[in-house]
Design an enzyme around this catalytic site. Sequence first.
Site, PDB file in Angstrom:
ATOM      1  N   HIS A 285       0.785  -1.199   0.036  1.00  0.00           N
ATOM      2  CA  HIS A 285       0.056  -0.016   0.084  1.00  0.00           C
ATOM      3  C   HIS A 285       0.841   1.268  -0.030  1.00  0.00           C
ATOM      4  O   HIS A 285       0.436   2.502  -0.227  1.00  0.00           O
ATOM      5  CB  HIS A 285      -0.982   0.128   1.258  1.00  0.00           C
ATOM      6  CG  HIS A 285      -0.483   0.263   2.471  1.00  0.00           C
ATOM      7  ND1 HIS A 285      -0.030  -0.640   3.379  1.00  0.00           N
ATOM      8  CD2 HIS A 285      -0.149   1.555   3.188  1.00  0.00           C
ATOM      9  CE1 HIS A 285       0.529  -0.176   4.487  1.00  0.00           C
ATOM     10  NE2 HIS A 285       0.497   1.107   4.312  1.00  0.00           N
TER      11      HIS A 285
ATOM     12  N   ASP B 249      -0.108  -7.545   1.152  1.00  0.00           N
ATOM     13  CA  ASP B 249       0.463  -6.158   1.524  1.00  0.00           C
ATOM     14  C   ASP B 249       1.983  -6.099   1.471  1.00  0.00           C
ATOM     15  O   ASP B 249       2.583  -5.323   2.391  1.00  0.00           O
ATOM     16  CB  ASP B 249      -0.040  -5.520   2.739  1.00  0.00           C
ATOM     17  CG  ASP B 249       0.216  -4.139   2.722  1.00  0.00           C
ATOM     18  OD1 ASP B 249       0.258  -3.509   1.642  1.00  0.00           O
ATOM     19  OD2 ASP B 249       0.012  -3.244   3.944  1.00  0.00           O
TER      20      ASP B 249
ATOM     21  N   SER C  46       4.732   2.458   7.702  1.00  0.00           N
ATOM     22  CA  SER C  46       4.464   1.302   6.985  1.00  0.00           C
ATOM     23  C   SER C  46       5.812   0.927   6.117  1.00  0.00           C
ATOM     24  O   SER C  46       6.221   1.854   5.449  1.00  0.00           O
ATOM     25  CB  SER C  46       3.553   1.652   5.733  1.00  0.00           C
ATOM     26  OG  SER C  46       2.301   1.962   6.533  1.00  0.00           O
TER      27      SER C  46
END
Length: 372
Positions: free
Chosen positions: A107, A137, A211
């Site tokens: 993402h 992911d 992230s």
Amino acid sequence: MTEFPRRLLAGFALGAILVAGTPAFAAFPSAPDGPAPTVAPVLRQVTPGVVNIAVQGRVRVNNPLLADPFFRQFFNLPNGPVERRTQASGSGVIVDAEKGYVLTNNHVVENADVIDVTLRDRRTIRARLVGRDPQTDIAVLQIKADNLVAVPMGDSDKSEVGDFVLAIGNPFGLGQTVTSGIISALGRSGLGIEGFEDFIQTDAAINPGNSGGALVDLKGRLIGINTAILAPAGGNVGVGFAVPINMAKSIMEQLLRYGSVEHGRIGVSGQDMTAEIARGLGTGRIDGGVVTAIEPGSPADQAGVKTGDVIVAVDHEPVRNWMSVVNRIALARVDQDVTLTVDRRGSVQDLHVTVAPAATRPRQARGSEDYQ
């Protein structure tokens, strides 16, 4: 109020920030005349391998007015989809210094046209997207540069609740930041964040921009890729999630070898074991997943899997629950043979199953459980 898990967004608005530290090492008092406890030596080895990622891309603007020809003509908008430029940031981990491979989250880079990686020594390098897998992911980048430093991979299957960990990333675009905590839980699933979930949960502070960053143990070994937070107020509340490095490594190997990830299936559905189910099946096991249905003619059916079998290991690796079974099968390559260790009313046996493509999986009615 029900709390919903929120994915760490790669982009964010920089506002007021409240910083809360976790005194993970307060339990280790130093001698009165000795040095204070520190993880600085570990960080000196690890932080050069954690990078900041800046992306530029385009996303389609979904607005019902844009489908109105009069509206488009009035504002002199071109025919076709309308897109807008985006900028975002995240983190990544160098896992192969020689070849320049970097692990991050899907993402972070899924809408990127341009990906720039900034190293600890402030060099900025244009990255190539090797491949990505939205279901887990995970994405793999490649950079070309001299004197790269990789973070050594650990074995996330050996992690335990209570292990001290360090989270390293680029929260809020501030630059490389380190937080500390412990592993709060293992095998977290059912959060609705990804397609295949087997998260490491930690209370080390994780925030937007973290992230794709590193979750490492106190020996500096990479055990997870920081991915998501439970954030009812939009910030860290001490509940963060990381993709186990063993899962990320498996995805990376498939992306490097095949260019894509083809998740597999064997045609079974099931549920977690409970004490009540164990008594009914005549077994003392509470770990593993119990088979509740088998698709006729599926690989599992052909291999002799029966309803009521308790799958306790896949390829001789123990599984904690049904989601662990699903994840291990999904990460196997199509046409690969896997060994299911099943407990059939107290009798343990190995069954050999050939994984089929997940693309052929039949759709189930709403509310029913899909075959894996």
